[in-house]
Design a protein around this motif. Structure first.
Motif, PDB file in Angstrom:
ATOM      1  N   GLY A  36     -27.379 -42.408 -20.838  1.00  0.00           N
ATOM      2  CA  GLY A  36     -26.560 -41.231 -20.585  1.00  0.00           C
ATOM      3  C   GLY A  36     -27.217 -39.923 -20.974  1.00  0.00           C
ATOM      4  N   LEU A  37     -28.376 -39.976 -21.647  1.00  0.00           N
ATOM      5  CA  LEU A  37     -29.051 -38.745 -22.074  1.00  0.00           C
ATOM      6  C   LEU A  37     -30.407 -38.565 -21.395  1.00  0.00           C
ATOM      7  CD1 LEU A  37     -28.257 -38.686 -25.891  1.00  0.00           C
ATOM      8  CD2 LEU A  37     -27.188 -37.372 -24.078  1.00  0.00           C
ATOM      9  N   GLU A  38     -30.579 -39.150 -20.238  1.00  0.00           N
ATOM     10  CA  GLU A  38     -31.846 -39.024 -19.524  1.00  0.00           C
ATOM     11  C   GLU A  38     -32.083 -37.589 -19.050  1.00  0.00           C
ATOM     12  OE1 GLU A  38     -29.493 -41.317 -18.582  1.00  0.00           O
ATOM     13  OE2 GLU A  38     -30.410 -43.160 -19.339  1.00  0.00           O
ATOM     14  N   TRP A  39     -31.042 -36.810 -18.903  1.00  0.00           N
ATOM     15  CA  TRP A  39     -31.120 -35.438 -18.415  1.00  0.00           C
ATOM     16  C   TRP A  39     -31.564 -34.457 -19.500  1.00  0.00           C
ATOM     17  CZ3 TRP A  39     -28.094 -32.275 -21.299  1.00  0.00           C
ATOM     18  CH2 TRP A  39     -27.081 -32.875 -22.037  1.00  0.00           C
ATOM     19  N   LEU A  40     -31.472 -34.838 -20.762  1.00  0.00           N
ATOM     20  CA  LEU A  40     -31.704 -33.916 -21.867  1.00  0.00           C
ATOM     21  C   LEU A  40     -33.115 -33.320 -21.903  1.00  0.00           C
ATOM     22  CD1 LEU A  40     -30.374 -32.562 -24.260  1.00  0.00           C
ATOM     23  CD2 LEU A  40     -31.092 -34.475 -25.664  1.00  0.00           C
ATOM     24  N   PRO A  41     -34.197 -34.097 -21.734  1.00  0.00           N
ATOM     25  CA  PRO A  41     -35.525 -33.467 -21.758  1.00  0.00           C
ATOM     26  C   PRO A  41     -35.714 -32.420 -20.663  1.00  0.00           C
ATOM     27  CG  PRO A  41     -35.738 -35.833 -21.986  1.00  0.00           C
ATOM     28  CD  PRO A  41     -34.302 -35.555 -21.688  1.00  0.00           C
ATOM     29  N   ALA A  42     -35.179 -32.678 -19.483  1.00  0.00           N
ATOM     30  CA  ALA A  42     -35.327 -31.708 -18.393  1.00  0.00           C
ATOM     31  C   ALA A  42     -34.612 -30.402 -18.718  1.00  0.00           C
ATOM     32  CB  ALA A  42     -34.790 -32.301 -17.098  1.00  0.00           C
ATOM     33  N   VAL A  43     -33.410 -30.490 -19.221  1.00  0.00           N
ATOM     34  CA  VAL A  43     -32.646 -29.280 -19.554  1.00  0.00           C
ATOM     35  C   VAL A  43     -33.299 -28.548 -20.729  1.00  0.00           C
ATOM     36  CG1 VAL A  43     -30.427 -28.437 -20.403  1.00  0.00           C
ATOM     37  CG2 VAL A  43     -30.498 -30.163 -18.617  1.00  0.00           C
ATOM     38  N   LEU A  44     -33.769 -29.286 -21.716  1.00  0.00           N
ATOM     39  CA  LEU A  44     -34.442 -28.675 -22.867  1.00  0.00           C
ATOM     40  C   LEU A  44     -35.674 -27.896 -22.426  1.00  0.00           C
ATOM     41  CD1 LEU A  44     -34.700 -28.592 -26.070  1.00  0.00           C
ATOM     42  CD2 LEU A  44     -36.341 -30.425 -25.746  1.00  0.00           C
ATOM     43  N   LEU A  45     -36.487 -28.512 -21.587  1.00  0.00           N
ATOM     44  CA  LEU A  45     -37.697 -27.837 -21.132  1.00  0.00           C
ATOM     45  C   LEU A  45     -37.377 -26.636 -20.244  1.00  0.00           C
ATOM     46  CD1 LEU A  45     -39.975 -30.898 -20.402  1.00  0.00           C
ATOM     47  CD2 LEU A  45     -40.188 -29.270 -22.263  1.00  0.00           C
ATOM     48  N   MET A  46     -36.392 -26.775 -19.366  1.00  0.00           N
ATOM     49  CA  MET A  46     -36.028 -25.636 -18.517  1.00  0.00           C
ATOM     50  C   MET A  46     -35.513 -24.475 -19.349  1.00  0.00           C
ATOM     51  SD  MET A  46     -34.397 -27.004 -14.978  1.00  0.00           S
ATOM     52  CE  MET A  46     -33.487 -28.403 -15.560  1.00  0.00           C
ATOM     53  N   LYS A  47     -34.699 -24.769 -20.341  1.00  0.00           N
ATOM     54  CA  LYS A  47     -34.121 -23.702 -21.151  1.00  0.00           C
ATOM     55  C   LYS A  47     -35.178 -23.018 -22.014  1.00  0.00           C
ATOM     56  CE  LYS A  47     -30.535 -22.796 -24.538  1.00  0.00           C
ATOM     57  NZ  LYS A  47     -31.135 -22.374 -25.752  1.00  0.00           N
ATOM     58  N   LEU A  48     -35.968 -23.800 -22.725  1.00  0.00           N
ATOM     59  CA  LEU A  48     -36.901 -23.213 -23.682  1.00  0.00           C
ATOM     60  C   LEU A  48     -38.158 -22.651 -23.036  1.00  0.00           C
ATOM     61  CD1 LEU A  48     -36.611 -25.760 -26.615  1.00  0.00           C
ATOM     62  CD2 LEU A  48     -35.508 -23.543 -26.377  1.00  0.00           C
ATOM     63  N   VAL A  49     -38.742 -23.371 -22.107  1.00  0.00           N
ATOM     64  CA  VAL A  49     -40.021 -22.942 -21.539  1.00  0.00           C
ATOM     65  C   VAL A  49     -39.820 -22.001 -20.357  1.00  0.00           C
ATOM     66  CG1 VAL A  49     -42.171 -23.728 -20.483  1.00  0.00           C
ATOM     67  CG2 VAL A  49     -41.149 -25.052 -22.324  1.00  0.00           C
ATOM     68  N   LEU A  50     -39.018 -22.403 -19.408  1.00  0.00           N
ATOM     69  CA  LEU A  50     -38.875 -21.618 -18.178  1.00  0.00           C
ATOM     70  C   LEU A  50     -37.969 -20.406 -18.360  1.00  0.00           C
ATOM     71  CD1 LEU A  50     -39.918 -21.711 -15.308  1.00  0.00           C
ATOM     72  CD2 LEU A  50     -37.964 -23.082 -14.684  1.00  0.00           C
ATOM     73  N   ALA A  51     -36.848 -20.575 -19.051  1.00  0.00           N
ATOM     74  CA  ALA A  51     -35.905 -19.460 -19.180  1.00  0.00           C
ATOM     75  C   ALA A  51     -36.297 -18.473 -20.276  1.00  0.00           C
ATOM     76  CB  ALA A  51     -34.500 -19.998 -19.451  1.00  0.00           C
ATOM     77  N   HIS A  52     -36.690 -18.986 -21.436  1.00  0.00           N
ATOM     78  CA  HIS A  52     -37.004 -18.093 -22.552  1.00  0.00           C
ATOM     79  C   HIS A  52     -38.476 -17.717 -22.624  1.00  0.00           C
ATOM     80  CE1 HIS A  52     -33.021 -18.229 -24.172  1.00  0.00           C
ATOM     81  NE2 HIS A  52     -33.040 -19.544 -24.272  1.00  0.00           N
ATOM     82  N   GLY A  53     -39.342 -18.491 -22.016  1.00  0.00           N
ATOM     83  CA  GLY A  53     -40.776 -18.234 -22.131  1.00  0.00           C
ATOM     84  C   GLY A  53     -41.306 -17.179 -21.191  1.00  0.00           C
ATOM     85  N   VAL A  54     -40.613 -16.934 -20.096  1.00  0.00           N
ATOM     86  CA  VAL A  54     -41.063 -15.959 -19.099  1.00  0.00           C
ATOM     87  C   VAL A  54     -40.247 -14.689 -19.266  1.00  0.00           C
ATOM     88  CG1 VAL A  54     -41.329 -15.535 -16.631  1.00  0.00           C
ATOM     89  CG2 VAL A  54     -41.674 -17.829 -17.537  1.00  0.00           C
ATOM     90  N   PRO A  55     -40.899 -13.529 -19.392  1.00  0.00           N
ATOM     91  CA  PRO A  55     -40.148 -12.276 -19.523  1.00  0.00           C
ATOM     92  C   PRO A  55     -39.241 -12.033 -18.315  1.00  0.00           C
ATOM     93  CG  PRO A  55     -42.467 -11.922 -19.995  1.00  0.00           C
ATOM     94  CD  PRO A  55     -42.338 -13.327 -19.490  1.00  0.00           C
TER      95      PRO A  55
END
Length: 87
Positions: free
Chosen positions: A47-66
């Motif tokens: 049930g938590l297979e989605w967690l790494p994808a969301v974590l990476l999208m939030k931290l790297v893609l959303a917060h990492g790019v100005p």
């Protein structure tokens, strides 16, 4: 497995931070896509297979790019009007 994903997010954030401005968004996307592909083969709780994808999208893609990266700063004013229209 949680430390793997936090480590991947940290490495991705550092790589994005050190990339030149015009490459930050593609590098962040490459880190996220690679992490999502690896996540499919890693063990995770049911049930938590989605967690790494969301974590990476939030931290790297959303917060990492100005936020304003890639937008022309001189053509749009603070209220959204064109600077050519302002007297």
């Amino acid at each position: 497995m949680g430390l793997l994903w936090y480590g991947w997010a940290l490495v991705g954030a550092v790589v994005v931070d050190r990339a030149e401005e015009r490459l930050k968004r593609p590098v962040a996307l490459a880190c996220v896509v690679t992490g999502v592909m690896v996540a499919a083969y890693a063990d995770s709780p049911p049930g938590l297979e989605w967690l790494p994808a969301v974590l990476l999208m939030k931290l790297v893609l959303a917060h990492g790019v100005p936020e304003r990266l890639g937008r022309p700063a001189a053509t749009v004013g603070p209220a959204g009007e064109s600077r050519d229209d302002v007297a």
